[in-house]
Design an enzyme around this catalytic site. Structure first.
Site, PDB file in Angstrom:
ATOM      1  N   HIS A 193     -10.478   1.858   1.328  1.00  0.00           N
ATOM      2  CA  HIS A 193      -9.518   2.650   2.381  1.00  0.00           C
ATOM      3  C   HIS A 193     -10.580   3.950   1.633  1.00  0.00           C
ATOM      4  O   HIS A 193     -10.646   4.729   3.047  1.00  0.00           O
ATOM      5  CB  HIS A 193      -8.756   3.330   0.930  1.00  0.00           C
ATOM      6  N   CYS A 242       0.905  -1.258  -0.361  1.00  0.00           N
ATOM      7  CA  CYS A 242       0.080   0.431   0.183  1.00  0.00           C
ATOM      8  C   CYS A 242       1.113   1.385  -0.083  1.00  0.00           C
ATOM      9  O   CYS A 242       2.068   1.218   0.941  1.00  0.00           O
ATOM     10  CB  CYS A 242      -0.917   0.119   1.322  1.00  0.00           C
ATOM     11  N   HIS A 248      -8.846  -3.659  -2.447  1.00  0.00           N
ATOM     12  CA  HIS A 248      -8.129  -2.879  -1.196  1.00  0.00           C
ATOM     13  C   HIS A 248      -8.037  -1.336  -1.434  1.00  0.00           C
ATOM     14  O   HIS A 248      -8.295  -0.431  -0.311  1.00  0.00           O
ATOM     15  CB  HIS A 248      -6.349  -2.865  -1.697  1.00  0.00           C
ATOM     16  N   GLU A 249      -8.784  -0.662  -3.185  1.00  0.00           N
ATOM     17  CA  GLU A 249      -8.693   0.588  -2.614  1.00  0.00           C
ATOM     18  C   GLU A 249     -10.012   1.005  -2.050  1.00  0.00           C
ATOM     19  O   GLU A 249     -10.098   2.071  -1.719  1.00  0.00           O
ATOM     20  CB  GLU A 249      -9.159   1.207  -3.963  1.00  0.00           C
TER      21      GLU A 249
END
Ligand code: NI
Length: 170
Positions: free
Chosen positions: A141, A95, A137-138
């Site tokens: 966020h 990351c 993953h994004e």
């Protein structure tokens, strides 16, 4: 437009839940342009707006460096419609907000995401493998979640010193 500094772990903004984009205007286009420039410079596979300190529900992924069939993708107000079982796929992940830290993370092997493009057109994308991993993953966020949240207690204990170092530098 501009390469922006990437927010590093320890900055509380990374734990904020990002807000929905209301207008598909120049401000949004400028934000995405900055995300693209910043991602290219840092050679990552994905970047969320919150990682440059803007808490809007926007992220980009670019897997073209690892897969010739892939291209840069922009996701505005994304929703994960469905995902396969979490334990299906384990792969090393990094990351940009955690420079130098790479760990195997379990994620769904496939996902279906619904989002808007820069012009406000809705699209649905089914992704597998690394593309699915990057999207998930994004997306995390935008919810204030980080890849360390997917690590085992043992792994986090192992990384404790390095995480502390990042936190104190930010
Ligand atoms: Ni990240």
């Amino acid at each position: 437009m501009a390469i922006r500094p990437i927010v590093i772990f320890g900055d509380p903004v990374l734990r904020e839940v990002s807000e929905k984009v209301e207008k598909f205007d120049t401000e949004l286009k400028n934000l995405v342009s900055d995300l693209i420039d910043t991602l290219r410079e840092s050679q990552g596979l994905g970047l969320a707006a919150v990682q440059i300190g803007i808490t809007k529900r926007v992220f980009i992924t670019d897997l073209s460096a690892v897969d010739i069939n892939e291209k840069l993708r922009v996701f505005v107000n994304p929703e994960i419609v469905e995902s396969s079982d979490e334990s299906q796929s384990e792969y090393e992940e990094g990351c940009l907000s955690f420079p130098g830290i790479y760990q195997k993370i379990k994620r769904a092997a496939a996902t279906k995401v619904k989002a808007f493009d820069l012009d406000g057109n809705e699209f649905v994308l089914e992704a597998t493998g690394l593309a699915a991993r990057a999207i998930l993953h994004e997306y995390d966020h935008l919810e204030g979640e980080l890849f360390i949240d997917h690590m085992s207690t043992m792994t986090k204990t192992m990384l404790k010193g390095r995480l502390k170092k990042l936190q104190s530098a930010s």
